[in-house]
Design a protein around this motif. Sequence first.
Motif, mmCIF file in Angstrom:
data_model
loop_
_atom_site.group_PDB
_atom_site.id
_atom_site.type_symbol
_atom_site.label_atom_id
_atom_site.label_comp_id
_atom_site.label_asym_id
_atom_site.label_seq_id
_atom_site.Cartn_x
_atom_site.Cartn_y
_atom_site.Cartn_z
ATOM 1 N N UNK A 126 0.833 -1.205 0.000
ATOM 2 C CA UNK A 126 0.000 0.000 0.000
ATOM 3 C C UNK A 126 0.867 1.254 0.000
ATOM 4 N N UNK A 127 1.958 1.201 0.736
ATOM 5 C CA UNK A 127 2.882 2.339 0.770
ATOM 6 C C UNK A 127 3.408 2.633 -0.627
ATOM 7 N N UNK A 128 3.770 1.600 -1.355
ATOM 8 C CA UNK A 128 4.253 1.761 -2.730
ATOM 9 C C UNK A 128 3.147 2.337 -3.620
ATOM 10 N N UNK A 129 1.942 1.822 -3.478
ATOM 11 C CA UNK A 129 0.813 2.298 -4.287
ATOM 12 C C UNK A 129 0.525 3.778 -4.014
ATOM 13 N N UNK A 130 0.528 4.164 -2.749
ATOM 14 C CA UNK A 130 0.294 5.573 -2.399
ATOM 15 C C UNK A 130 1.433 6.446 -2.910
ATOM 16 N N UNK A 180 -8.846 24.652 -2.990
ATOM 17 C CA UNK A 180 -7.551 25.335 -2.889
ATOM 18 C C UNK A 180 -6.490 24.303 -2.548
ATOM 19 N N UNK A 181 -5.238 24.688 -2.776
ATOM 20 C CA UNK A 181 -4.138 23.759 -2.528
ATOM 21 C C UNK A 181 -3.709 23.835 -1.065
ATOM 22 N N UNK A 182 -4.139 22.868 -0.298
ATOM 23 C CA UNK A 182 -3.792 22.787 1.129
ATOM 24 C C UNK A 182 -2.635 21.805 1.298
ATOM 25 N N UNK A 183 -2.713 20.666 0.610
ATOM 26 C CA UNK A 183 -1.661 19.636 0.678
ATOM 27 C C UNK A 183 -0.687 19.901 -0.455
ATOM 28 N N UNK A 184 0.568 20.186 -0.101
ATOM 29 C CA UNK A 184 1.581 20.434 -1.111
ATOM 30 C C UNK A 184 2.531 19.244 -1.260
ATOM 31 N N UNK A 185 2.568 18.402 -0.221
ATOM 32 C CA UNK A 185 3.460 17.250 -0.256
ATOM 33 C C UNK A 185 2.879 16.141 0.608
ATOM 34 N N UNK A 186 3.151 14.897 0.233
ATOM 35 C CA UNK A 186 2.728 13.747 1.021
ATOM 36 C C UNK A 186 3.961 12.978 1.469
ATOM 37 N N UNK A 187 4.020 12.718 2.771
ATOM 38 C CA UNK A 187 5.138 11.974 3.338
ATOM 39 C C UNK A 187 4.584 10.673 3.897
ATOM 40 N N UNK A 188 5.112 9.552 3.400
ATOM 41 C CA UNK A 188 4.653 8.228 3.849
ATOM 42 C C UNK A 188 5.636 7.693 4.879
ATOM 43 N N UNK A 189 5.082 7.302 6.015
ATOM 44 C CA UNK A 189 5.915 6.792 7.121
ATOM 45 C C UNK A 189 5.713 5.312 7.293
#
Length: 107
Positions: A77-81, A98-107
């Motif tokens: 799932x981490x790879x898919x996201x 509006x653009x609230x999320x500019x980046x996604x960090x997967x932990x």
Amino acid sequence: MYKKKNPHPASIRKSEATPLGQVINEMFDAYHLNKKVDHTQVVNLWPKLMGKTIANHTKGVFMKDNKLFITVESSALKHELHMNKEKIIHMFKEKLGKEVVKEIVLL
């Protein structure tokens, strides 16, 4: 010499009636609450936009500095996201207007 401070924008009285929605928006601006509300909306939208299956396999969804942090249980799932980060950012932008999320960090 004593210098008089300018009053806080939220404490200035107006002589005419103002619609409640406008007053609330002015208070949010004056107290810098818009960003916190946006971040809360993103966290609350996560299960709705991703669906129950993905939401059940992701834990610890939170926002900081326009970055969406997601703890993922499954490496698949981490790879898919990871492969769909831009699509997810676009989904949030479309939903919130509006653009609230500019980046996604997967932990």
